[in-house]
Design an enzyme around this catalytic site. Structure first.
Site, PDB file in Angstrom:
ATOM      1  N   LYS A  88       0.846  -1.199   0.000  1.00 25.25           N
ATOM      2  CA  LYS A  88       0.000   0.000   0.000  1.00 25.25           C
ATOM      3  C   LYS A  88       0.879   1.246   0.000  1.00 25.25           C
ATOM      4  CE  LYS A  88      -3.990  -1.761   2.574  1.00 25.25           C
ATOM      5  NZ  LYS A  88      -5.021  -1.640   1.524  1.00 25.25           N
TER       6      LYS A  88
ATOM      7  N   ARG B 129     -10.321 -11.409   1.219  1.00 29.31           N
ATOM      8  CA  ARG B 129     -11.173 -12.415   0.570  1.00 29.31           C
ATOM      9  C   ARG B 129     -10.536 -13.794   0.594  1.00 29.31           C
ATOM     10  NH1 ARG B 129     -11.343  -9.012  -4.911  1.00 29.31           N
ATOM     11  NH2 ARG B 129     -11.118  -7.361  -3.349  1.00 29.31           N
TER      12      ARG B 129
HETATM   13  N1  BES Z   1      -8.299  -3.748   3.930  1.00 25.67           N
HETATM   14  C1  BES Z   1      -8.419  -3.313   2.590  1.00 25.67           C
HETATM   15  C2  BES Z   1      -9.719  -2.571   2.318  1.00 25.67           C
HETATM   16  C3  BES Z   1      -9.919  -1.241   2.999  1.00 25.67           C
HETATM   17  C4  BES Z   1      -9.629  -0.070   2.344  1.00 25.67           C
HETATM   18  C5  BES Z   1     -10.465  -1.181   4.263  1.00 25.67           C
HETATM   19  C6  BES Z   1      -9.854   1.145   2.954  1.00 25.67           C
HETATM   20  C7  BES Z   1     -10.678   0.032   4.890  1.00 25.67           C
HETATM   21  C8  BES Z   1     -10.376   1.186   4.239  1.00 25.67           C
HETATM   22  C9  BES Z   1      -8.359  -4.507   1.638  1.00 25.67           C
HETATM   23  O1  BES Z   1      -7.605  -5.587   2.055  1.00 25.67           O
HETATM   24  C10 BES Z   1      -7.767  -4.008   0.366  1.00 25.67           C
HETATM   25  O2  BES Z   1      -6.649  -3.565   0.391  1.00 25.67           O
HETATM   26  N2  BES Z   1      -8.520  -4.074  -0.704  1.00 25.67           N
HETATM   27  C11 BES Z   1      -8.077  -3.600  -1.959  1.00 25.67           C
HETATM   28  C12 BES Z   1      -8.596  -4.556  -3.014  1.00 25.67           C
HETATM   29  C13 BES Z   1      -8.023  -4.341  -4.384  1.00 25.67           C
HETATM   30  C14 BES Z   1      -6.553  -4.685  -4.407  1.00 25.67           C
HETATM   31  C15 BES Z   1      -8.769  -5.193  -5.363  1.00 25.67           C
HETATM   32  C16 BES Z   1      -8.669  -2.206  -2.198  1.00 25.67           C
HETATM   33  O3  BES Z   1      -9.791  -1.960  -1.755  1.00 25.67           O
HETATM   34  O4  BES Z   1      -7.971  -1.373  -2.770  1.00 25.67           O
HETATM   35 ZN    ZN Z   2      -5.545  -5.421   1.532  1.00 27.79          ZN
END
Ligand code: BES
Ligand code: ZN
Ligand code: ZN
Length: 483
Positions: free
Chosen positions: A258, A332
């Site tokens: 991230k 997921r």
């Molecule tokens: N934990 C995150 C989702 C999230 C984002 C929770 C903002 C709370 C606030 C999740 O694991 C994630 O990173 N999802 C990605 C998915 C993508 C790579 C398809 C996302 O939402 O960017």
């Molecule tokens: Zn994630």
């Protein structure tokens, strides 16, 4: 802080500070003793504004209407005001309209939710003087409220709000403190409740069970994974309700790292896990007539030489192969295996809760939970429970076109969509691959990525974790129990 019931009239408690809500800007009510002074001071009773009039020892609070959520909010704002003063004891009447139980519950929740402060990491903790709130059974609308109704509502409101605060405390804890093991230890403390048992399953078990999607996410972490399984089983259980929660004690994104500004707050990626644990706690304390399971997949998602990679193919517990295209879509993967495990216990209702996608926040905004599933009846009933509890939610619809976007040329399914749109729904549809045919209509997926963590205080939610989903699910089960 404690809330006591009292059958005395408000004006018999002459030495106690009184809270008076000014409902719908109606300054004519008999409880308002300072109409002229309030007008002089330009008090409009808008936006839960508070004004203390020392001569009468009354705190006036604006309250939009007699809807439970407006009462919840006004009570919380009153508490926020009082906690900065040296006042130790206050009294307040009831604001029932036609639903005394619901409105008293809401008021108690408002006070109790507001009484939570996250100060575990402050070296100087500010002491709060307010000790007692006396709830007098004298009603704003002159409805008769019985002691029995009030004490039932008080008890339920306390349990529901304390369960929510319990979730907040877990979520707010930093990743170094709240490791998967620490989370399991918190779960273990709940066995002090009647009819509650807890199993903590380790890495060996996950390997035995072929939970390779879950294990892959954990691989680069120095903290071993934990599969936490809490069960509340009362004697007269009507149904078996199984909750599954995403318990990412930290989500760095893994190798699909991230950016730094998105990584802060990812301690809150365990919010689904904390919520399901807290729902079970609340349900056990309310003695609800359901067998309830809370299954939590607890791990970190980290980087390192051993990290799982984009291009890897994982074989999940149910035998399906998953192409990893983004290691940040890890929730997921953990849920896939936990959902397969959960279904071995034959649920009548299967609900997963997760901070699953940023896309859900884009779709619904940061205050609203996304509800997904196949059964229209279930989705509607869940939506109604959210509304009743004062939580916001919206249904995101599945469709066959979105379903095609998670096809993989390499494996049975890809862990991300090939499109940049509809990401909350495609994540839900990914999970659908791990729901057995007989359970399709028993399953709901709740994406709490928006409301779980509050970066700018709103309503009665202070900065930090909100305990999203806890109240809504407890309200839902309370109503189901009456059917
Ligand atoms: N934990 C995150 C989702 C999230 C984002 C929770 C903002 C709370 C606030 C999740 O694991 C994630 O990173 N999802 C990605 C998915 C993508 C790579 C398809 C996302 O939402 O960017
Ligand atoms: Zn994630
Ligand atoms: Zn995550």
């Amino acid at each position: 802080m404690q809330i006591e019931l009292n059958t005395k009239k408000l004006n018999e408690l002459t030495d106690t500070t009184r809270i008076v809500f000014i409902v719908a800007k109606n300054f004519e009510h008999q409880w308002i003793e300072d109409k002229e002074a309030l007008e002089l001071l330009g008090f409009k009773a808008e936006n839960e504004e508070c004004l203390f009039v020392p001569t009468h020892n009354i705190l006036y609070v604006g309250c939009e209407s007699l809807d439970p959520d407006d009462i919840r909010l006004a009570a919380a704002k009153a508490y926020d005001f009082l906690k900065k003063t040296t006042i130790r004891e206050v009294c307040i009447g009831t604001y029932s309209l036609d639903c005394p139980g619901l409105n008293i519950k809401a008021m108690v929740e408002g006070f109790t939710l507001a009484s939570y402060t996250f100060n575990a990491y402050k070296s100087q903790k500010e002491p709060i003087k307010l000790q007692t709130i006396i709830l007098c059974l004298e009603d704003y609308s002159r409805t008769d409220v019985s002691m029995q109704t009030a004490s039932k509502a008080l008890n339920a409101g306390m349990i529901i709000a304390e369960a929510t605060n319990f979730a907040k405390e877990i979520i707010n804890a930093i990743p170094n403190d709240m490791t998967p093991l620490a989370l399991a230890n918190v779960a273990q403390t709940l066995i002090s409740l009647p009819n509650v048992t807890c199993k903590v399953l380790d890495k060996d078990f996950l390997e035995e069970q072929g939970m390779n999607a879950f294990l892959a996410v954990n691989r680069a972490s120095v903290h071993p994974p934990k599969l936490i399984h809490l069960i509340y089983k009362p004697e007269d259980a009507k149904k078996r309700i199984i909750y599954v929660g995403k318990g990412l004690t930290y989500d760095s994104g893994g190798l699909s790292l991230k950016p730094s500004e998105h990584m802060v707050t990812m301690k809150a990626d365990k919010s689904g896990g904390a919520a399901v644990m807290s729902i079970l706690k609340g349900a056990a304390e309310l003695k609800l007539p359901f067998e309830i399971h809370a299954i939590i997949g607890a791990t970190e998602n980290m980087i390192g030489g051993d990290a799982y990679k984009p291009d890897d193919v994982l074989v999940a517990k149910n035998g399906k192969t998953i192409e990893v295209r983004n290691t940040d879509a890890e929730g997921r993967l953990v849920l896939a295996d936990c959902l397969s495990y959960a279904q071995e216990f034959k649920p009548d209702l299967l609900i997963d809760m997760a901070t699953l996608t940023g896309a859900c926040v884009v779709a619904l905004g940061e205050f609203t939970t996304g509800i997904m599933g196949h059964s229209e009846t279930l989705k509607t009933s869940c939506l109604e429970a959210f509304t009743k509890s004062g939580e916001l939610s919206g249904v995101l619809p599945f469709n066959k076109h979105l379903k095609k976007l998670i096809k993989s040329s390499v494996a049975d399914i890809s862990n991300i969509s090939s499109s940049r749109y509809g990401g909350a729904i495609t994540a839900g549809l990914f999970l659908d691959n791990f729901i057995e045919e007989e359970n399709k209509d028993k399953w709901l997926h709740l994406d709490i990525a928006g409301p779980a963590y509050v970066e700018k205080a709103w309503g009665y939610n202070p900065f930090g974790a909100s305990g999203a989903g806890v109240r809504a699910n407890l309200y839902w089960m309370i109503d189901e129990a009456k059917k």
